[in-house]
Design a protein around this motif. Structure first.
Motif, PDB file in Angstrom:
ATOM      1  N   ARG A 362       0.522  -1.193   0.256  1.00  0.00           N
ATOM      2  CA  ARG A 362       0.046   0.104   0.231  1.00  0.00           C
ATOM      3  C   ARG A 362       1.105   1.828  -0.398  1.00  0.00           C
ATOM      4  O   ARG A 362       0.476   2.412  -0.368  1.00  0.00           O
ATOM      5  CB  ARG A 362      -1.286  -0.112   1.424  1.00  0.00           C
ATOM      6  CG  ARG A 362      -1.956  -1.038   1.023  1.00  0.00           C
ATOM      7  CD  ARG A 362      -3.057  -0.933  -0.024  1.00  0.00           C
ATOM      8  NE  ARG A 362      -3.979  -1.831  -0.247  1.00  0.00           N
ATOM      9  CZ  ARG A 362      -4.862  -1.872  -0.965  1.00  0.00           C
ATOM     10  NH1 ARG A 362      -4.919  -0.771  -2.413  1.00  0.00           N
ATOM     11  NH2 ARG A 362      -5.346  -2.898  -1.105  1.00  0.00           N
ATOM     12  N   LYS A 363       2.192   0.765   0.397  1.00  0.00           N
ATOM     13  CA  LYS A 363       2.606   2.514   0.325  1.00  0.00           C
ATOM     14  C   LYS A 363       3.417   2.867  -0.557  1.00  0.00           C
ATOM     15  O   LYS A 363       3.994   3.849  -0.730  1.00  0.00           O
ATOM     16  CB  LYS A 363       3.998   2.743   1.629  1.00  0.00           C
ATOM     17  CG  LYS A 363       3.688   2.361   2.696  1.00  0.00           C
ATOM     18  CD  LYS A 363       4.846   2.003   4.188  1.00  0.00           C
ATOM     19  CE  LYS A 363       4.310   1.835   5.228  1.00  0.00           C
ATOM     20  NZ  LYS A 363       5.767   1.720   6.567  1.00  0.00           N
ATOM     21  N   ALA A 364       3.646   1.877  -1.375  1.00  0.00           N
ATOM     22  CA  ALA A 364       3.958   2.276  -2.790  1.00  0.00           C
ATOM     23  C   ALA A 364       3.221   3.072  -4.006  1.00  0.00           C
ATOM     24  O   ALA A 364       1.617   3.138  -3.958  1.00  0.00           O
ATOM     25  CB  ALA A 364       3.614   0.679  -3.836  1.00  0.00           C
ATOM     26  N   GLY A 365       3.911   4.240  -4.213  1.00  0.00           N
ATOM     27  CA  GLY A 365       3.388   4.793  -4.991  1.00  0.00           C
ATOM     28  C   GLY A 365       2.687   4.893  -6.031  1.00  0.00           C
ATOM     29  O   GLY A 365       2.371   6.098  -6.967  1.00  0.00           O
ATOM     30  N   TYR A 366       2.059   4.045  -6.918  1.00  0.00           N
ATOM     31  CA  TYR A 366       1.877   4.185  -7.954  1.00  0.00           C
ATOM     32  C   TYR A 366       0.364   4.433  -8.615  1.00  0.00           C
ATOM     33  O   TYR A 366       0.226   5.345  -9.697  1.00  0.00           O
ATOM     34  CB  TYR A 366       1.147   1.647  -8.490  1.00  0.00           C
ATOM     35  CG  TYR A 366       2.468   1.671  -8.545  1.00  0.00           C
ATOM     36  CD1 TYR A 366       3.906   2.164  -9.342  1.00  0.00           C
ATOM     37  CD2 TYR A 366       2.927   0.437  -8.049  1.00  0.00           C
ATOM     38  CE1 TYR A 366       5.134   1.282 -10.018  1.00  0.00           C
ATOM     39  CE2 TYR A 366       3.977  -0.123  -7.536  1.00  0.00           C
ATOM     40  CZ  TYR A 366       5.262   0.239  -8.655  1.00  0.00           C
ATOM     41  OH  TYR A 366       6.460  -0.591  -8.788  1.00  0.00           O
ATOM     42  N   ALA A 367      -0.793   4.537  -7.786  1.00  0.00           N
ATOM     43  CA  ALA A 367      -1.661   5.429  -7.740  1.00  0.00           C
ATOM     44  C   ALA A 367      -1.099   6.815  -8.112  1.00  0.00           C
ATOM     45  O   ALA A 367      -1.876   7.805  -9.236  1.00  0.00           O
ATOM     46  CB  ALA A 367      -2.609   4.976  -6.860  1.00  0.00           C
ATOM     47  N   ARG A 368      -0.392   6.636  -7.393  1.00  0.00           N
ATOM     48  CA  ARG A 368      -0.114   8.487  -7.488  1.00  0.00           C
ATOM     49  C   ARG A 368       0.520   8.929  -9.215  1.00  0.00           C
ATOM     50  O   ARG A 368       1.008   9.739  -9.538  1.00  0.00           O
ATOM     51  CB  ARG A 368       0.932   9.373  -6.401  1.00  0.00           C
ATOM     52  CG  ARG A 368       1.431  10.734  -6.077  1.00  0.00           C
ATOM     53  CD  ARG A 368       2.045  10.769  -5.365  1.00  0.00           C
ATOM     54  NE  ARG A 368       1.613  10.365  -4.102  1.00  0.00           N
ATOM     55  CZ  ARG A 368       2.242   9.557  -3.687  1.00  0.00           C
ATOM     56  NH1 ARG A 368       3.322   8.924  -3.493  1.00  0.00           N
ATOM     57  NH2 ARG A 368       1.506   9.178  -1.967  1.00  0.00           N
ATOM     58  N   HIS A 369       1.452   7.552  -9.069  1.00  0.00           N
ATOM     59  CA  HIS A 369       2.537   7.815 -10.236  1.00  0.00           C
ATOM     60  C   HIS A 369       1.482   7.782 -11.976  1.00  0.00           C
ATOM     61  O   HIS A 369       1.405   8.568 -12.868  1.00  0.00           O
ATOM     62  CB  HIS A 369       3.043   6.384 -10.503  1.00  0.00           C
ATOM     63  CG  HIS A 369       2.984   6.128 -11.663  1.00  0.00           C
ATOM     64  ND1 HIS A 369       4.425   6.716 -12.738  1.00  0.00           N
ATOM     65  CD2 HIS A 369       3.072   5.366 -12.778  1.00  0.00           C
ATOM     66  CE1 HIS A 369       3.990   6.203 -13.914  1.00  0.00           C
ATOM     67  NE2 HIS A 369       3.780   5.601 -14.201  1.00  0.00           N
ATOM     68  N   LEU A 370      -0.351   6.833 -11.616  1.00  0.00           N
ATOM     69  CA  LEU A 370      -0.808   7.193 -13.170  1.00  0.00           C
ATOM     70  C   LEU A 370      -1.989   8.687 -12.897  1.00  0.00           C
ATOM     71  O   LEU A 370      -1.537   8.848 -13.921  1.00  0.00           O
ATOM     72  CB  LEU A 370      -2.062   6.090 -12.951  1.00  0.00           C
ATOM     73  CG  LEU A 370      -1.581   4.708 -12.689  1.00  0.00           C
ATOM     74  CD1 LEU A 370      -2.438   3.841 -12.780  1.00  0.00           C
ATOM     75  CD2 LEU A 370      -0.705   4.138 -13.596  1.00  0.00           C
ATOM     76  N   SER A 371      -1.570   9.238 -11.854  1.00  0.00           N
ATOM     77  CA  SER A 371      -2.807  10.669 -11.652  1.00  0.00           C
ATOM     78  C   SER A 371      -1.397  11.212 -12.613  1.00  0.00           C
ATOM     79  O   SER A 371      -1.980  12.389 -12.996  1.00  0.00           O
ATOM     80  CB  SER A 371      -2.922  10.757 -10.544  1.00  0.00           C
ATOM     81  OG  SER A 371      -1.981  10.764 -10.015  1.00  0.00           O
ATOM     82  N   HIS A 372      -0.595  11.605 -12.172  1.00  0.00           N
ATOM     83  CA  HIS A 372       0.549  12.188 -13.000  1.00  0.00           C
ATOM     84  C   HIS A 372       0.616  12.617 -13.938  1.00  0.00           C
ATOM     85  O   HIS A 372       0.921  13.017 -14.941  1.00  0.00           O
ATOM     86  CB  HIS A 372       1.519  12.402 -11.481  1.00  0.00           C
ATOM     87  CG  HIS A 372       2.995  13.447 -12.106  1.00  0.00           C
ATOM     88  ND1 HIS A 372       3.522  13.332 -13.449  1.00  0.00           N
ATOM     89  CD2 HIS A 372       3.058  14.660 -11.335  1.00  0.00           C
ATOM     90  CE1 HIS A 372       4.248  13.864 -13.247  1.00  0.00           C
ATOM     91  NE2 HIS A 372       4.416  15.073 -12.348  1.00  0.00           N
ATOM     92  N   THR A 373       0.946  10.308 -14.350  1.00  0.00           N
ATOM     93  CA  THR A 373       1.014  10.773 -15.885  1.00  0.00           C
ATOM     94  C   THR A 373      -0.109  11.384 -16.758  1.00  0.00           C
ATOM     95  O   THR A 373       0.119  11.378 -17.746  1.00  0.00           O
ATOM     96  CB  THR A 373       1.059   9.340 -16.214  1.00  0.00           C
ATOM     97  OG1 THR A 373       2.184   8.754 -14.827  1.00  0.00           O
ATOM     98  CG2 THR A 373       1.065   9.651 -17.499  1.00  0.00           C
ATOM     99  N   LEU A 374      -0.784  10.588 -16.082  1.00  0.00           N
ATOM    100  CA  LEU A 374      -2.668  11.382 -17.056  1.00  0.00           C
ATOM    101  C   LEU A 374      -2.774  12.747 -16.715  1.00  0.00           C
ATOM    102  O   LEU A 374      -3.142  12.970 -17.610  1.00  0.00           O
ATOM    103  CB  LEU A 374      -3.779  10.774 -17.070  1.00  0.00           C
ATOM    104  CG  LEU A 374      -3.970   9.020 -16.977  1.00  0.00           C
ATOM    105  CD1 LEU A 374      -5.433   8.333 -16.444  1.00  0.00           C
ATOM    106  CD2 LEU A 374      -4.142   9.233 -18.544  1.00  0.00           C
ATOM    107  N   LEU A 375      -2.347  13.288 -15.854  1.00  0.00           N
ATOM    108  CA  LEU A 375      -2.890  14.880 -15.683  1.00  0.00           C
ATOM    109  C   LEU A 375      -1.893  15.796 -16.118  1.00  0.00           C
ATOM    110  O   LEU A 375      -2.306  17.177 -16.440  1.00  0.00           O
ATOM    111  CB  LEU A 375      -3.577  14.631 -13.814  1.00  0.00           C
ATOM    112  CG  LEU A 375      -4.384  14.244 -13.914  1.00  0.00           C
ATOM    113  CD1 LEU A 375      -4.956  14.615 -12.314  1.00  0.00           C
ATOM    114  CD2 LEU A 375      -5.954  14.704 -14.648  1.00  0.00           C
ATOM    115  N   VAL A 376      -0.986  15.693 -15.571  1.00  0.00           N
ATOM    116  CA  VAL A 376       0.490  16.328 -15.928  1.00  0.00           C
ATOM    117  C   VAL A 376       1.255  16.079 -17.000  1.00  0.00           C
ATOM    118  O   VAL A 376       1.280  16.923 -18.077  1.00  0.00           O
ATOM    119  CB  VAL A 376       1.103  16.516 -14.573  1.00  0.00           C
ATOM    120  CG1 VAL A 376       2.684  17.328 -14.755  1.00  0.00           C
ATOM    121  CG2 VAL A 376       0.451  16.666 -13.032  1.00  0.00           C
ATOM    122  N   ALA A 377       1.875  14.828 -17.521  1.00  0.00           N
ATOM    123  CA  ALA A 377       2.631  14.486 -17.672  1.00  0.00           C
ATOM    124  C   ALA A 377       1.678  14.582 -19.359  1.00  0.00           C
ATOM    125  O   ALA A 377       3.022  15.002 -20.749  1.00  0.00           O
ATOM    126  CB  ALA A 377       3.463  13.284 -17.752  1.00  0.00           C
TER     127      ALA A 377
END
Length: 420
Positions: A362-377
């Motif tokens: 649960r501490k892995a930041g993959y959900a944050r990684h996906l949201s950043h990719t979609l919304l920012v990158a």
């Protein structure tokens, strides 16, 4: 619209000749530098670029220096390498210093056979399979076992090919999906080391030996190797190699629990560890981690069953070694339509695997990684590619669709049993 020019690939073997190779100025040039079987580095020259002899050797020195420095055992040796790669006379006469810099003995005894099971998963591609199996007959060091797993076959042509090679074992996996096929191969394998490659790659003659050598370190539980493009003739092939390449460089890399801990907040980028076309494992690791997740891979989510396995290995505290001397050559897809289909599958599998990995820790930041990719990158990429969306931006929309499709796929399949 810009006209695409192909790239000529030149393999420059410095132990044979250090002369500047003939460049094709009507197209681009991609140079790969070698010392015997050791890949040292590469160099891209854009179409129309001309080089003086001095400029060529300067760029060659810069390209091979990182590889040389990994062999250096002291500051003094690193300084010597730096000086050598900046001296024209040294670069013109590599035989006078490169063998010592690489710490290579004049001869290295290579066993004729090693306890490695090679698994090749295939599906209705008898021509590619035959070429692949022919390469194994010419190996300097052969695997003890070669296993063909045909996935959801449509005819008996591939099976007929395997009958031409008495040392090859053939099995079928009727359920479509690469992970199903790979898991069947693992169950059939009898050697302590299991190596995977694809039927559409060309394998270097010392590949099996390098795979086996990597596991002489008892800490190593998995490995990946170098994947070099076999041609860069089409625009799709060049886009893939420059922006989605399987090539992870020419220096050894170690991925371990420290790597896992340092990257956990953002989600360990395990997709950078290597490629499924060139990977191997200790068979014993599957008893601990389980087999490949059958929700992932070609025929299911699209891909990333390999990187999800690497994630589990790292999470359990083990080591993965990227060995650039274990080499295969990959022919990328020639057509843009095929490339876009491939990238859609990659992104779909990437998103599904990331969320499965998040679920495991649960501490892995993959959900944050996906949201950043979609919304920012991707927002930045949309602006940068506007309005033509050419070159690497031509796949932008299928990337976005694939990422969203992967998130949907995960939620539709998260309650399914991972393995049979």
């Amino acid at each position: 619209m810009t006209t695409h020019l192909p790239y000529q690939i030149s393999h420059v073997y410095l132990h044979e000749s250090a002369k500047m190779p003939a460049l094709n100025l009507q197209q681009g040039n991609y140079l790969v530098f070698w010392w015997k079987t050791i890949p040292l580095g590469d160099l891209y020259l854009e179409p129309g670029v001309t080089l003086s002899e001095a400029d060529y050797f300067k760029k060659m020195g810069q390209a091979i220096l990182p590889t040389l420095q990994q062999y250096a055992k002291s500051t003094s040796e690193r300084n010597q390498n730096l000086q050598a790669t900046q001296m024209l006379e040294k670069l013109k006469n590599p035989e006078s210093w490169l063998p010592e810099a690489l710490k290579r003995k004049p001869t290295e005894k290579i066993p004729k056979e090693v306890p490695v099971s090679v698994i090749i998963c295939t599906r209705n591609r008898p021509g590619s399979l035959k070429q692949c199996l022919e390469a194994f007959q010419k190996m300097l060091c052969r695997p003890q076992e070669i296993i063909i797993i045909e996935n959801a076959r449509e005819n008996d042509e591939s099976e007929a090919v395997t009958r031409l090679y008495p040392n090859v074992k053939y099995y079928q996996e009727p359920i479509p999906g690469l992970s199903y096929a790979r898991n069947t191969g693992i169950k059939k394998a009898t050697c302590p080391i299991i190596a995977f490659t694809d039927d559409d790659v060309r394998i270097a003659e010392n590949w099996v030996h390098q795979v086996w050598q990597t596991f002489q370190d008892p800490k190593t539980m998995a490995m990946t190797g170098l994947v070099i493009a076999s041609e860069l003739q089409s625009e799709a092939q060049l886009i893939f190699e420059k922006h989605w390449s399987f090539n992870r460089g020419y220096t050894d890399k170690i991925f371990d629990i420290e790597y896992f801990r340092k990257t956990i907040a953002k989600g360990p980028p395990v997709w950078n560890i290597g490629a499924g076309a060139n990977m191997a494992f200790r068979k014993s690791i599957f008893e601990e981690t389980g087999l490949f997740d059958e929700r992932l891979g070609a025929g299911a989510s699209g891909c990333n069953e390999d990187s999800e396995m690497w994630y589990r290995i790292l999470k359990n505290g083990h080591t993965i070694h990227y060995n650039p001397r274990a080499i295969v050559f990959h022919e990328h897809r020639r057509e843009l339509t095929a490339l876009k289909k491939q990238i859609f599958s990659y992104m779909r599998g990437h998103a599904a695997a990331a969320l499965i990995q998040q679920e495991q820790f649960r501490k892995a930041g993959y959900a944050r990684h996906l949201s950043h990719t979609l919304l920012v990158a991707y927002s930045k990429a949309i602006l940068k590619g506007f309005p033509q969306y050419q070159a690497q931006y031509c796949t932008l929309w299928v990337q976005i669709k694939g990422l969203i499709a992967g998130i949907v796929y995960y939620y539709q399949n998260r309650k399914k049993t991972e393995l049979r």
